[in-house]
Design a protein around this motif. Structure first.
Motif: not given
Lengths: 542, 542
Positions: B151-159, B169-174, B176-179
C-alpha cells in the motif's frame, strides 16, 4: 479431423447451394481463365482492403478526424477513394448486362443537366425568398422553361432588389450570382440536385429526413427536365453514358404523373405519346451511331416501365391506366410494365389501388395486350408496416419483379414465392444506403437474400442524385462487402439480368449471347492488361 | 375484392406461421385479458411513436441540432428518453424469464462498481502517463488491489510530481483529482468503464474501432473485479438487480481466463474452485433472503457457462478444458456449458480449436459428465469471413445455443438446423447496435430471424458497458421496432427462454409455472394501474 472437414465442406456447400453462383449454370464462366481472373480479383480485393481501406491507408476524405474507412462503407464519403482503386477500374470494364431499376429523370449527372439547361435561353430560375449566406442551403432554385412572351430581362437573383418568385434568365442569374459567382451558382444548383455526405450522414440521417431532401431534388430537376428539347438530349445522354459503363439494355421507369412537357417555345403542350415517339427516335439514332462505329453489339435497347406516383387518388389512377394501355397499343415494344413510385413509408399502400389495378388486368385482356406489374415494394425498415405489407400485395398481384424489396428477407413465404416464380428483386445497394435503410454495404440484406437463392439484379435507382452513375459503383460495393462474392458472382448477376428482363425470349437469347461475347473480351482484356503484368512482377500491384 | 382479401389473409398467416407467437402454444396468453393488454400496449406504442419519437416531440438529448428521434433509434442517445416512456415502465414490470447471455464481469452498473471499490483501501490506481486536460480521454485508469505491504501513501494521481505507473490509494486519488475533483474523477473512471454516445456514434463508429474501446472497459474493470471480496458483492448485486428487473434465472458467462483472483489481503491466490464456492454461497444467501421476504417465487437460480478467450493458443486450451471438467465434477449444478469469447473478427476462429474441443467431448464421456458447447458465433458483419464461418463450426460441434448469431440470417441451411434442433440464438439487440453491427433496431436482423421461425432469446450481453441494465431496455427496443411484435410476443420471448436454458427438465417446468404466475400478476397489474385508468379517461394518456 479429415472426417470433420469433409462434413464441414458438405455443410457449407449445402448452405450455399441456392446461390446464383453455386453451380456454373451456363458454362459462361467455367473455363480456367475465368477461375484465374476470379482468383486475381480476390487477391486485388484482399490487398486493397489493407492498402486502401485499412488503418495504414493514406486515403482521406477531407472530413477531419472522423475518417472511418472500410470496404463497403458509406458511398458518398467513399466515392473519391473508390474511383482510385484497381478493383473499381475492373468493375468499370465489366459488361453489366441490363439495368432494370432506374428512374429516367434521375439518371444523368447533375453537372451535365445544368450544362444542358444553360444552352436554352427559355429556361428561367426563381426563388421563394431573397438568397442570403445563411439561407443559401435551404432555399431551392425553381426552374421553368418560359414561353417567348414571358422571357424576362431581370439581371440577377441575388440583387437586393430581387422580388421573390420573379423569373430570371438562367445564364444571367448564374453570371451575376452574388455568392461565389458562376461557380457558386453551380454549387448551389448542383447541391439542390444531389445529396451531400453531410445531408445523408448528419443533418438528414433518418429515412424520413433524407426522403425530404431526396424528393426535393426531383422537384428542382423537373423544372429543367420538362423542357422537351432538353429531355431528348437528356435521354440520349443516359443511353450513351450507360453504354459507356457496359450496360447493354435498360428498362427505365418514366414518371408519367406529369401529363405534359413544354415545347421548344415553352408551351406546356407535349403529351405522353410524343415523349414516346421521341424516345423511339433517339433509340434508333443511338443504335445507328453505334453501328457506324462498329459497336452495334454493345447495345440491345431500352424500354419503359410506365410509372405514376403513390399519391394519386385511387379514383384518378384509371386515367393513368388507360393512358398506359393506349401507349402500349401504339408502342408495343416500348411499354413493358407498370409501377407506382414514391416514398412507401408515407404514401398510399398498394392495397388502396386494388380495384383500379384489378380493372387494369381485365382491361388488358379485353384489349389484348400484356403489361406486367413491376412494383416497388418493401423499400422500408418497417416490420409489418403498410410499406412492408406492400410486398404481399405486389406478389398477390403477380408482380414480375420487385423494386427494392429491402424488407423481403423478413418474409419466408414471399421469398419462397419469388424463387418459385422467378420474381427477381431489383436491389439498389447505394440507393438503400444513402436513403438510410442501411448504414453500409456489409449491413445490407443483399448477402442474405442471395444466399437464400432469391433472384436478384443490381440497380442504380437514381444515380444523378446519389452519384452512382452507371452500374460500376453498385457492383463495386457488392463485390467488396462479401468474401463469398467474386468476379464470377458479378458475372452471374450481370448475365442473369436479361433473364429477369421483359425482353421477348428470342431477344433475351440474343442479348445474352452478345453479353457472353463481351464477357470473354473482358476476361481476355484482364489477362492482357492486369494478370500478365502481375505475373511479370510476381505480386499484386497497388 | 373479398376473395382477394381472403387470399391476402391466408398468405400473411402462412408467411408468419413459423413465428414464436403465431399460435398460442401453451395457452398462457390465450385469455381475453391478454388480448386486451396486448391491444392496450399497441395503442400506447402508437401514441408514443408520435408524442415521444415524432417530429412534434419535445424530447431532446442535448446533442444540438442533429436530433433524429425515432422508435428503436441508437440506444445511447435514446436511453434518457426511453426511461420516461409508459411503454418502458410496462416493460420494466414484465417478467423477463431467463437471461441466457451476459458476461458476469460486465453486468453491474459502473457507478455501483466504483462505489464498491471505494470501500476497500487495498484498491489502488495508477496511469501510464501524467494526466492532462488533453489526454484525460485517452489515458485509462489502471486498478489493482495491493497486498498490505505494498500500500502506498501517495496523495495524488494528478500532482505534477506524479511518476507514471505509481500506485495511489483509490480514495486519495479521487479526493485530490485535479480535473473536477471527486466528481471529475468519477466521470473519468465511469467513462473508462462504459461506452459514450460520441464514442459509439462518432469517434469509434466502426465495429473495429468500437471493439477497441469495448475491450478496454474490461481491462479497466478487471483491475477492480479481480478483488475477491468485491467480486462476491458484485455477483450479489448482479442477482439482486436482475431479480428487480423481473429476471428469474440466469446463465452467466464467467471468464476463467484469469486463473486467480486476489484475496482480501491483495494476494493473487484465489483459484477457480473458490470462486464457485463463493458463487454457490451467495446464491444460497440471496435465495434465503428472498424467501424471508415471501419472494421465493421470483428467483429460480443462476448457473455458469465456463468461458475463456479466443486468443488462448490451441495447445493451452486443454488446461481450461480440464479445469472446466474438474469444476463440473465438483459443482455439477453450477457449470452448464462451455464457450470461447472475444472479438470474432480479429481473434482465432473456432476451427483453430477443433482438436482440443473434440478431445473435450471425449473426455466428458470418460468422466461421465455433460457440458454442452454454447458458442459465440457470427457476431460479425462479414459474409464468408472466418467470424461468419464460426457458425458452421458451432453447429457441427453441436452447440446448444448460439451467442449472437448476428450473421445467421445469411445461412439458410444453418437456420434450418437451428429450427430442427431447437438451437436458440441469444440475440443481444442493444449490444449489436452499440458495437456497430446495426445502426438502429429497425435495421437489426432479429425481425427476419423471428419471422423465419428460428428460436431466439433476448439478452443484454454487457449491460455495465452499454447501460442496458436488466432486460427491460432490450425488450423495449425490440417491441418498438416492429408492428408485428406485441405484448404477447414479448411474453412468448420471455417464457421460451426457459425452454432453451440448461435447466433440467423438471426445473424448467417449475420455472415456467412460476413465470406463468408472474405473468398473470403482471397482466392483472396492467389492468388495475393502466387500462382501467384509460377507460376512465376514454383515451390513451401521454
Amino acid at each position: 479431423m479429415e472426417d470433420y472437414l469433409a462434413k464441414r465442406r458438405a455443410l457449407i456447400a449445402k448452405d450455399r447451394a441456392a446461390r446464383l453462383d453455386s453451380s456454373d449454370r451456363d458454362g459462361f464462366a467455367s473455363d480456367a481463365s475465368c477461375d484465374e481472373a476470379d482468383a486475381y480479383v480476390r487477391r486485388i480485393r484482399e490487398a486493397e482492403a489493407l492498402s486502401v481501406w485499412g488503418p495504414e491507408s493514406t486515403h482521406t476524405h477531407g472530413e477531419g478526424d472522423a475518417t472511418h474507412l472500410f470496404p463497403g462503407m458509406a458511398f458518398l464519403t467513399a466515392r473519391d477513394i473508390i474511383i482510385k482503386t484497381r478493383l473499381f477500374k475492373i468493375m468499370s470494364k465489366m459488361p453489366k448486362g441490363a439495368l432494370l431499376h432506374a428512374h429516367l429523370d434521375a439518371t444523368v449527372n447533375a453537372r451535365v443537366l445544368l450544362d444542358l439547361a444553360l444552352k436554352y435561353p427559355a429556361i428561367h430560375v426563381q426563388t421563394d425568398a431573397l438568397l442570403t449566406t445563411s439561407n443559401l442551403d435551404s432555399i431551392l432554385p425553381q426552374f421553368c422553361p418560359l414561353p417567348r412572351s414571358e422571357w424576362t430581362e431581370h439581371a440577377s437573383l441575388t440583387d437586393q432588389s430581387y422580388e421573390s418568385k420573379t423569373w430570371v434568365p438562367l445564364s444571367a442569374a448564374r453570371d451575376t450570382f452574388a455568392f461565389g459567382g458562376p461557380e457558386g451558382f453551380d454549387r448551389w444548383v448542383i447541391g439542390a440536385l444531389t445529396i451531400s455526405p453531410s445531408e445523408a450522414y448528419r443533418t438528414h440521417n433518418t429515412t424520413v429526413k433524407i426522403w425530404d431532401k431526396f424528393a426535393s431534388t426531383f422537384r428542382v430537376a423537373n423544372g429543367i427536365n420538362k423542357y422537351f428539347p432538353l429531355w431528348q438530349e437528356y435521354f440520349r445522354q443516359f443511353l450513351l453514358s450507360s453504354i459507356e459503363d457496359g450496360i447493354s439494355y435498360a428498362e427505365v421507369r418514366i414518371n408519367f404523373w406529369y401529363r405534359l412537357m413544354c415545347t421548344a417555345d415553352g408551351e406546356e403542350t407535349v403529351p405522353h405519346r410524343e415523349w414516346l415517339e421521341a424516345f423511339d427516335r433517339i433509340l434508333h439514332d443511338v443504335r445507328a451511331e453505334l453501328a457506324a462505329q462498329g459497336r452495334a453489339d454493345e447495345f440491345v435497347g431500352c424500354r419503359i416501365i410506365y410509372s405514376t406516383i403513390r399519391f394519386v387518388p385511387p379514383e384518378e389512377l384509371d386515367w393513368y391506366l388507360e393512358d398506359c394501355l393506349a401507349l402500349k397499343q401504339e408502342f408495343p415494344d416500348l411499354i413493358v410494365g407498370f409501377d407506382l413510385v414514391g416514398h412507401e413509408d408515407l404514401l398510399r399502400p398498394l392495397l388502396d389501388y386494388l380495384e383500379p389495378l384489378q380493372r387494369f388486368v381485365a382491361r388488358q385482356r379485353e384489349v389484348g395486350v400484356e403489361i406486367p406489374f413491376i412494383f416497388h415494394a418493401g423499400e422500408t425498415l418497417g416490420d409489418g408496416t403498410a410499406a412492408d405489407m406492400n410486398l404481399y400485395d405486389a406478389l398477390l398481384l403477380n408482380t414480375k419483379r420487385i423494386g427494392h424489396g429491402f424488407s423481403l428477407i423478413k418474409h419466408p413465404e414471399l421469398m419462397a414465392l419469388c424463387k418459385e416464380r422467378g420474381v427477381a428483386v431489383e436491389v439498389c445497394p447505394i440507393s438503400n444506403e444513402i436513403l438510410r435503410l442501411t448504414s453500409s454495404m456489409p449491413a445490407h440484406p443483399l448477402a442474405a437474400v442471395m444466399n437464400h437463392g432469391v433472384p436478384v439484379t443490381l440497380c442504380s435507382d437514381d444515380p444523378s442524385v446519389f452519384g452512382n452513375m452507371g452500374l460500376s459503383y453498385d457492383f463495386f460495393q457488392v463485390l467488396v462487402a462479401s468474401e463469398i462474392n467474386g468476379l464470377k458472382t458479378m458475372g452471374c448477376l450481370a448475365r442473369d439480368s436479361f433473364k429477369y428482363s421483359c425482353l421477348p425470349e428470342d431477344e433475351k437469347a440474343r442479348a445474352t449471347a452478345l453479353w457472353d461475347k463481351q464477357w470473354r473480351k473482358f476476361i481476355e482484356g484482364l489477362f492482357h492488361e492486369e494478370i500478365a503484368d502481375e505475373k511479370l512482377r510476381g505480386t499484386v500491384k497497388n
